[in-house]
Write an enzyme that holds these catalytic residues in place. Structure first.
Site, PDB file in Angstrom:
ATOM      1  N   HIS A 471      70.724  33.474  23.118  1.00  0.00           N
ATOM      2  CA  HIS A 471      69.472  33.222  23.831  1.00  0.00           C
ATOM      3  C   HIS A 471      68.242  33.673  23.049  1.00  0.00           C
ATOM      4  O   HIS A 471      67.370  34.352  23.608  1.00  0.00           O
ATOM      5  CB  HIS A 471      69.488  33.940  25.194  1.00  0.00           C
ATOM      6  CG  HIS A 471      70.581  33.515  26.104  1.00  0.00           C
ATOM      7  ND1 HIS A 471      71.010  34.295  27.160  1.00  0.00           N
ATOM      8  CD2 HIS A 471      71.340  32.396  26.137  1.00  0.00           C
ATOM      9  CE1 HIS A 471      71.988  33.674  27.801  1.00  0.00           C
ATOM     10  NE2 HIS A 471      72.202  32.523  27.194  1.00  0.00           N
ATOM     11  N   PRO A 472      68.086  33.333  21.761  1.00  0.00           N
ATOM     12  CA  PRO A 472      66.886  33.778  21.044  1.00  0.00           C
ATOM     13  C   PRO A 472      65.626  33.124  21.590  1.00  0.00           C
ATOM     14  O   PRO A 472      65.615  31.941  21.920  1.00  0.00           O
ATOM     15  CB  PRO A 472      67.155  33.343  19.596  1.00  0.00           C
ATOM     16  CG  PRO A 472      68.114  32.195  19.718  1.00  0.00           C
ATOM     17  CD  PRO A 472      68.966  32.519  20.905  1.00  0.00           C
TER      18      PRO A 472
END
Length: 533
Positions: A471-472
């Site tokens: 989930h960057p």
């Protein structure tokens, strides 16, 4: 070099890019090019929910990135899979449909204006969704491109997990995207009839029939072209040929939290000292490009079962595999139809917290790493993560070569709060596993294992085993006019430039409290609406 003209060029056919391109072409007034570095989404493993284990390692459709050695994580380089295919990461993700908390967006609104409040973004979430349930219509859409389904076939491990959570005071929740996120329950998935509902499936299958949309695959953008400070178009390479495209109205950058800042810097937009280091002429000095990287760090606890109740048992026998295949072929159900993580939990572990601060992903199988070969014993996994970490990292250029992977430095567990939260989340998972009825199924804790009891040992386990949950965000974050670190304005236009917008997770002022696919789609929906108006 040939030059073809469009009204808009969208870079990146991921969750947000597909939404932007599809919406911009609906009225027939705009000619749009959607450019994707990867191939078409023809691999059958993309469309089978349990195919996640295959696409995790397929270099044809996955960028297969690695971080720099992280001193906070035992000096390890951590694997970062990212989608490189039509649909982007929505084509290879775990299919979990989570929007985050209303408070996330209200916090964004305090930084970026009322247009980003939960009340303002909810219509875009609803517009993107076809929800296959009758519950809470005020929170869900009925006619959107992305199909969202509750898991209807229960599993004894997930049922036991939910019941054990209830036994320690965590309520059951059958809709994490409804009025309240807190609780334990089955996840909703982006699936339809046992198949993945990716952004490419949802938005592009109809849109590609339109004469005013061109979708170019296997085409890697090498730079954004500018005329002064106005985005003029792009250069891309395909089959060894270099081509330029001109954008009459503008360029939308939707390459994701890793490649969006990389492409900006390659095009002369970013920290001046970083660009000078690689001999790139500076168009505009924007310090925030590639800064403020946030991600959810997961810790995977593995438990061995005292009976053959997990998906491991089916996958480890030819007969079990045959049954799984028949279940999917005949009924579009079973493990192939629901992916890996079926159970979820959101709750608070911080004393006095007024909203959930940790998330659990519960898988009915176990492996040494996400997407790896399952263990030869009956096992399941509880992955825990902190929802709003304080540690931040960076994306930087490795070189001026657009084919070189960028330098990813996530800086996990740098903040003291994050270290405390890691220990607290792992302790909560253990507490649930040792509570009936789940305790009656658990034979032993494989990881972290009985030797990790005090806080120091648990933190050591977190450092040596923690990994991304994919989930960057926030590497080109938006902000108000007086926010010196912001890269885009609240309307998602890049600061100091004309004709250039960003729509992907990189614009998030702060990471959302949950999975990022649906929020990325919402951002794409919102930008397209702004551009059309």
């Amino acid at each position: 070099m040939n030059e073809v003209q469009y009204d808009f060029i969208v870079i990146g056919a991921g969750s947000a890019g597909c939404a932007v391109a599809a919406r911009l072409t609906e009225n027939g007034k705009h000619r749009v090019a959607l450019i994707e570095a990867g191939p078409k989404d023809t691999s059958p493993w993309i469309h089978l929910p349990l195919g996640y284990g295959k696409t995790m390692w397929d270099e044809r459709i996955n960028w297969k990135l690695y971080t720099q050695p992280d001193p906070n994580m035992g000096g390890r380089r951590i694997y970062w899979p990212r989608g490189k295919v039509l649909g982007g990461s929505s084509a290879i993700n775990g299919l979990i449909a989570i929007r985050g908390q209303a408070a996330d967006y209200d916090d964004w609104a305090r930084q970026c204006g009322e247009g980003w409040s939960y009340r303002s973004v909810l219509p875009y979430f609803k517009r993107s969704e076809t929800f296959h349930d009758t519950r809470a219509p005020e929170y869900h859409g009925a006619n959107g491109p992305i199909s969202v389904n509750p898991i209807r076939q229960t599993h004894p491990l997930i049922d036991a997990f939910i019941a054990s959570a209830e036994a320690i005071g965590i309520p059951r929740n059958d809709d994490f995207n409804g009025p309240n996120q807190e609780g334990a329950g089955y996840y909703h998935l982006t699936t339809r009839n046992g198949l993945r509902s990716s952004a490419a499936v949802g938005y592009l299958r109809e849109a590609r029939r339109r004469k005013n949309l061109d979708v170019l695959t296997d085409a890697q953008v090498t730079r954004i072209r500018f005329d002064g400070r106005r985005a003029l178009g792009i250069d891309y390479e395909r089959n060894g040929q270099s081509t330029a495209l001109i954008a009459r109205r503008g360029v939308i950058l939707s390459a994701g939290a890793v490649h969006t800042p990389q492409l900006l810097m390659l095009s002369g937009v970013g920290p001046a000292e970083q660009l000078a280091e690689h001999g790139i002429p500076v168009l505009i000095d924007l310090k925030g490009v590639g800064a403020n990287l946030q991600d959810h760090l997961q810790f995977r606890l593995i438990f061995r079962c005292n009976r053959p109740v997990s998906t491991n048992d089916q996958l480890n026998s030819l007969l079990g595999k045959a049954r799984i295949g028949l279940q999917w072929l005949l009924k579009r159900s079973g493990p192939l139809a629901v992916g890996i993580n079926q159970g979820g939990l959101f709750t608070a572990v911080t004393p006095g917290a007024n909203r959930p601060d940790v998330q659990f992903h519960v898988a009915t199988l176990s492996a040494d790493m996400a997407g790896g070969k399952v263990h030869d014993f009956s096992g399941f996994t509880m992955s825990v993560c902190q929802l709003r970490p304080e540690s931040t990292g960076t994306i930087r250029l490795a070189s001026a070569d657009p084919r070189a992977s960028p330098v990813i430095s996530p800086n996990y567990l740098d903040a003291e709060l994050d270290r405390r939260m890691a220990v607290a989340a792992i302790r909560l998972a253990r507490r649930i596993a040792s509570t009936e009825p789940l305790r009656g199924i658990v034979d032993a804790e494989v990881l972290p294992g009985a030797e990790a009891q005090d806080d120091a040992a648990i933190l050591d386990f977190a450092r040596n085993n923690g990994a991304t949950i994919f989930h960057p965000t926030s590497t080109c974050r938006m902000g108000a006019g007086d926010d010196a670190g912001a890269v885009v304005d609240p309307d998602l236009k890049v600061r100091g430039l004309e004709g250039l917008w960003i729509a992907d997770c990189s614009v998030m002022p702060r990471i959302v409290s949950g999975n990022t696919n649906l929020p990325a789609i919402m951002i794409g929906e919102k930008l397209s609406d702004h551009l059309l108006k």
